[in-house]
Design a protein around this motif. Structure first.
Motif: not given
Length: 238
Positions: A20-25, A101-103, A152-159, A217-221
């Motif tokens: 997951i760390y590497l996903k934050d490019k 994405l950070d969320c 899922t949680m992070g996705y909606y928290v980001g929104k 995840l891909d959407k936020y990336m």
């Protein structure tokens, strides 16, 4: 032997942390802040153990009602609501959380902290004959499931965090808590029920979880990439 068991319990957690760390490019989060959320996940897990033991102790149900209670209340509601209570207030005031994405990144780190304690308890309490089997099944199924609920949680928290419309914000806040609870409850329900058809349903459900959450995840990336490229262009114009 205890060292080998400890390695079996920790190694999949470490692997997923790197994943997951590497996903934050494009705008990586500070390591010490990520560690903070991982530790928050550990503390949340300890609290979850206390609450779950209490809920099991006061249970008066049996049969199908017990399965539903265990899946959706003891596991789903307790674990995901505690994660949300720990994650959301911290993310709202987190200065390093500056994009959606950070969320997800912080949510997964917290969830993996939670899964670490759970994994240690399951594996260290298992017999030597079954410890490898249990550790592998948790590495393939249980830990990734925690990650999917966290995405899922992070996705909606980001929104929720980056939405200006107060009515949509309320909707996203509710979904950031309710959807992971339902996904977690269904996961445990299918796993516990043990009908003849449940194994096939469980496999399809796991595929479904991976599909919808990796898409999130891909959407936020992609949004993070676009944001980064805009920043670079802006710097070049100066």
């Amino acid at each position: 032997m205890k060292i080998k068991i400890l390695i079996l319990a920790i190694s999949p957690i470490v692997a997923f942390l790197f994943w997951i760390y590497l996903k934050d490019k494009y705008d990586k989060e500070p390591i010490h802040i990520l560690i903070k959320y991982f530790v928050l996940g550990i503390l949340t897990s300890v609290l979850g153990i206390i609450v779950e033991r209490f809920l099991i102790k006061i249970n008066i149900l049996d049969g199908m009602n017990l399965i539903i209670y265990t899946s959706f209340i003891v596991a789903g509601l307790t674990e995901e609501s505690l994660k949300a209570l720990m994650l959301i207030p911290n993310l709202l005031k987190e200065k390093y959380c500056n994009e959606k994405l950070d969320c997800i990144i912080y949510s997964v780190f917290l969830s993996l902290g939670f899964a670490t304690v759970e994994n240690l308890i399951y594996i260290l309490s298992e017999s030597n004959e079954l410890v490898l089997q249990v550790s592998l099944s948790r590495a393939i199924i249980s830990i990734p499931a925690h990650i999917m609920f966290a995405i899922t949680m992070g996705y909606y928290v980001g929104k929720y965090k980056f939405e200006e419309n107060k009515f949509k914000r309320r909707e996203y806040l509710i979904m950031s808590i309710l959807v992971p609870i339902l996904l977690h409850g269904i996961f445990d329900f299918i796993l516990i029920i043990k009908f003849r058809w449940s194994i096939m349903v469980f496999i399809f459900y796991i595929i479904f979880l991976w599909k919808i959450n990796l898409d999130k995840l891909d959407k936020y990336m992609e949004i993070s990439k676009v944001r980064f490229l805009r920043y670079i262009k802006h710097r070049q114009r100066k």
